[in-house]
Design an enzyme around this catalytic site. Sequence first.
Site, short mmCIF file in Angstrom:
data_model
loop_
_atom_site.label_atom_id
_atom_site.label_comp_id
_atom_site.label_asym_id
_atom_site.label_seq_id
_atom_site.Cartn_x
_atom_site.Cartn_y
_atom_site.Cartn_z
N SER A 1 2.01 17.23 0.61
CA SER A 1 2.42 18.82 0.55
C SER A 1 0.61 19.07 0.25
CB SER A 1 3.10 19.95 -0.89
OG SER A 1 3.39 21.19 -0.21
N TYR B 1 -2.87 35.09 -0.92
CA TYR B 1 -3.75 35.30 -0.17
C TYR B 1 -4.35 35.62 0.90
CZ TYR B 1 -4.33 30.40 -3.49
OH TYR B 1 -4.14 29.38 -3.89
#
Length: 783
Positions: A431, A591
């Site tokens: 990841s 974000y």
Amino acid sequence: MKIVCIGGGPAGLYFGLLMKLQNPENEITVIERNRPYDTFGWGVVFSDATMQNLREADPVSAQTIGDAFNHWDDIDIHFKGRSIRSSGHGFIGIGRKKLLNILQARCEDVGVKLVFENFVQDDQAIAREYDADLVIASDGINSQIRTRYADTFHPDIDQRRCRFVWLGTKKVFDAFTFAFVQTEHGWFQAHAYRYEDGMSTFIVETPEETWQAAGIEQMSQEEGIAYCEKLFAPWLDGNALISNASHLRGSAIWIRFPRVICNTWVHWNTLETARGQRRVPVVLMGDAAHTAHFSIGSGTKLALEDSIELARCLSGAEGSVEHGLKHYEEVRSVEVLKIQNAARNSTEWFENVERYAELEPEQFAYSLLTRSQRISHENLRLRDPAWLEGFERWIAERAGAPAASGKRPAIPMLTPYQVRGVRLKNRILVSPMAMYSCADGVPGDFHLVHLGARAMGGAGLVMVEMTCVSPDGRITPGCPGLWNDAQTQAFARIVSFVHGNSDARIGVQLGHAGRKGSTQLGWQKIDYPLAEGNWPLLSASALPYIDGVSQAPRAMTRADMDQVRDNFVAAARRAAEAGFDWLELHCAHGYLLSSFISPLTNHREDEYGGSLENRLRFPLEVFHAVRAVWPEDKPMSVRISASDWVEGGITADDAVEIARHFKAAGADMIDCSSGQVSKEEKPVYGRMFQTPFADRVRNEAGIPTIAVGAIFEADHANGIIASGRADLCALARPHLADASWTLREAARVGYTDVAWPSQYFAGKRQLETNFERAAAMAHLDIK
């Protein structure tokens, strides 16, 4: 002690029995509203482990119960014209009436007083009448006592979305049988099992909307039963379905399962009794305290084990009933939570059969068997190794794995996966993990070693951490970027190493920090602004990440959007130039692109705010622009926050819709993370806790998914892939701890036929040579 049990079900009877056995001087009274030896319902199911607990608690009643049980190991699953059988599951069934009769007779033998046909409406009056030291509220799922003291117990009752009817039949099933029937209105399923000679339980279940559409609500009891007989005729062999609830009219026999959770289980009353004013506890037990959906067969188990634990706690209370009750609540609440978590998983699976209806029968059966997560992949191997190996072979063949040549087939996580022109050797993904170790956005030797080691450690795909598309798009000064040639060349070096020294693929995740940018390194004061040198921030709306702490961003203008979009395009071109195999667009975790999607962070009143379609407008614009310049034969995934874990934020339902929009735009996969959008979030953690999001998106939106979050064993990854809950599994922390996690976990579960990179063998031979030289010098035999 003087004890009154209100409710003569398994909990009240068994607790009364155990307390009388514990001390014959105890005065125990069990009060039941029904007539002696009368009950409703059909069969109940235990596991072999529950029977062992009963043998230890009271061998006499356990022997009688054991003699009356029907035992079987098999589960039959009938789906789309196929019948699939798995063995080794160890069930035992007994008629509910038979079980209660055994417990009633045993209670009478040892001197427990049984009072029938007495409907208790005032527990305090009963406590005074019997001068009780302890009142047990074992009055069932609709407990009046729980309702009376709701301010203490804080019950949470959730009426589940399926309707079910509990019937019987003289058709004897030789296995625990699940049968699924699709109608024009939706899916119906039956849960059937033998519980005594010549009789079986037959539960029919269907979602509320299907039940309504089929018109069962308007049917008489007889008409509803006839409808079920017609649906499940292939498995009834001409036998009728029988109801023993003649006291109910019409469709009232069809109920929704109430999931009951109580915050506390003990309430104290101060009462005037024959021995003066005393504090008398009222203790919830069995279905009054908690319920577990019938699909995991644990309701009676929980009731009996409540009784065992409470009797044990009072035995060791050293004169302090209060201490014993506190210990009982602490111990049992944890055990019950485990069962209820499994029951929730199972309940939701049966509520959403439509979600899994496109699976082939083999995978559908595996999904059903592992639905509660109590049975894992390796546990299934212990139960039925032949069936599981056959299923693994089936999975491997469909994944295009090389023929096993008579050997054990590849475990699911080691099967290959093809996306566009990229073939991954297995389903494990390293990841993206923020390392905060770049200078001016340029990755150096740290990233070469970090990413290179994990590429050589067996994973199929290694993802670089969020790589920012501009200097003002960084989270911290230590984050990598792709906005200049130096960064492109540095990444090209890493990509070249991975391709030259492993058979892994390497991908990059492009993102922009938005309002979460210009913060300190992860090991400093995380999420706090820099002490100095902060840069201005952009976001969908002018909302700081942490009120009173974070820098306030500027709400983006259309000109800002154009610039950011172009930055993403330029970074994608550089990623292609560097040779990356895979690109992921970061639309999660609060974000910049995520800030447009979530209503918590997007308060815009223009065409980029309001509805979900509007909020997706700019992220989709960026996706289209990036996809247009990213090589056609290379995959592009999108990471989303599938839940904000905040009321009013993104939900799993929204996640499915978000995935559908990105699928339509050309996304190859959805990486299903969650949270990190708001500091108000309240995630529910646990192993594989985010996998249900990947499951829903994959099987409802019809797009491949990546599962993330607390996946840390091969057993987890194998179960996720094999059940069709996701197509790839992304692991972060396990890969931080062990760069060779994939190879080591595969070996741990007994699979050693893994293709190691050729460089390992050259290194291994050199290592052996060095050891041989050292051994010769030390005159040692190293064999």
